[in-house]
Design an enzyme around this catalytic site. Structure first.
Site, short mmCIF file in Angstrom:
data_model
loop_
_atom_site.label_atom_id
_atom_site.label_comp_id
_atom_site.label_asym_id
_atom_site.label_seq_id
_atom_site.Cartn_x
_atom_site.Cartn_y
_atom_site.Cartn_z
CG ASP A 185 -1.99 -0.68 1.14
OD1 ASP A 185 -2.38 -1.47 0.01
OD2 ASP A 185 -2.59 -1.10 2.40
CE LYS B 249 -8.10 0.21 -2.59
NZ LYS B 249 -7.12 -0.76 -2.52
CG MET C 57 -8.24 6.23 6.62
SD MET C 57 -8.83 4.80 5.98
CE MET C 57 -9.85 4.16 7.25
#
Length: 275
Positions: free
Chosen positions: A47, A69, A183
């Site tokens: 990631d 991402k 997040m």
């Protein structure tokens, strides 16, 4: 490496997918078991939150696949990542799925584990130090404290396809509970607004930590009524984690004591009065 998704699995002793937690970013926080897995991998699927220092441990002979991402940009879907892991396993060898933090803490590791199990692929999980633990250690504050916080709740500040956050808001306003928001950079205003509307004290201390444990870590001290405004003016970068609760006040006190010595670099200050 040619990937054949229909090839039967080689003997299980030779094939293994490892879901590995890379920790919050500081390579010194990588576990010994995680490091051994990375250094012996035949393929690594990683990631964007995995630091370059940790990626440097991938063997030159290993196949490296970036499936990272960014907010609003997901070039490789989760279904495709699952397919890649299964396909690599069909080719045999040791495959490492490398994730920032812990693979089972908002890392979709559970979805990948289910997909691997359904495909009959042997796998194991190597836990990592979570971002919450890394932030708390970096700030030298506890997430629980017998006089301030008897519990802690981990929440995601972002939902798939940007659907509305549907937290148990009444259950999140207990002053004895520390909230850790992963997040949450884009939605911290909505989160603060809902917490205030359901009775959380406006003066509740809040810490925002960007890129925790890394050399470019940035910290912001605020309170619940001001956090959205302060974050907007601070230019914090993802990933940013928020710690909401009385334990964050410990860092506020440290800020005041240590600011003159320039050993606790933060932006902002806690509320003088709720706005």
């Amino acid at each position: 490496m040619t990937i054949d998704v229909k090839r039967p699995l080689p003997p299980t002793r030779q094939t293994l997918v490892q879901l590995v937690g890379a920790g919050p970013g500081d390579p010194e926080l990588l576990t010994i078991k995680a490091l051994r897995a990375i250094e012996s991998a035949d393929a690594v699927v990683y990631d964007r939150l995995v630091s370059r220092e940790i990626l440097a441990h991938i063997p030159a002979s290993a196949k490296s696949i970036d499936v990272g991402k960014t907010p609003g940009f997901h070039p490789v879907s989760q279904d495709e990542i699952n397919r890649i892991l299964i396909a690599l396993a069909r080719n045999g060898g040791r495959i490492v799925r490398l994730k920032g933090g812990d693979p089972f803490m908002f890392g979709r590791g559970g979805e990948e584990a289910i997909a691997l199990a359904a495909a009959g692929v042997p796998y194991e999980v190597i836990p990592g130090i979570t971002s919450a633990q890394g932030c708390a250690a970096s700030l030298k504050i506890p997430l629980t404290h017998r006089d301030l916080a008897t519990g802690v709740r981990f929440l995601t500040g972002h939902r798939r396809e940007d659907v509305e956050l549907d937290f148990d808001w009444p259950g999140l306003v207990d002053s004895a509970t520390t909230l850790v928001i992963y997040m949450g950079l884009a939605n911290i205003g909505e989160i603060a607004k809902n917490l205030l509307a359901h009775g959380r004290d406006a003066k509740t201390p809040v810490l925002a930590v960007s890129r925790a444990t890394r050399a470019d870590e940035t910290r912001l001290v605020s309170c619940l009524s001001n956090i959205a405004r302060d974050v907007g003016g601070a230019g914090l970068q993802a990933p940013t984690l928020f710690i909401i609760g009385e334990v964050a006040g410990i860092a506020t006190a440290m800020h005041r004591v240590l600011a003159q010595a320039d050993t606790f670099k933060v932006h902002g200050d806690a509320c003088v009065a709720a706005e």
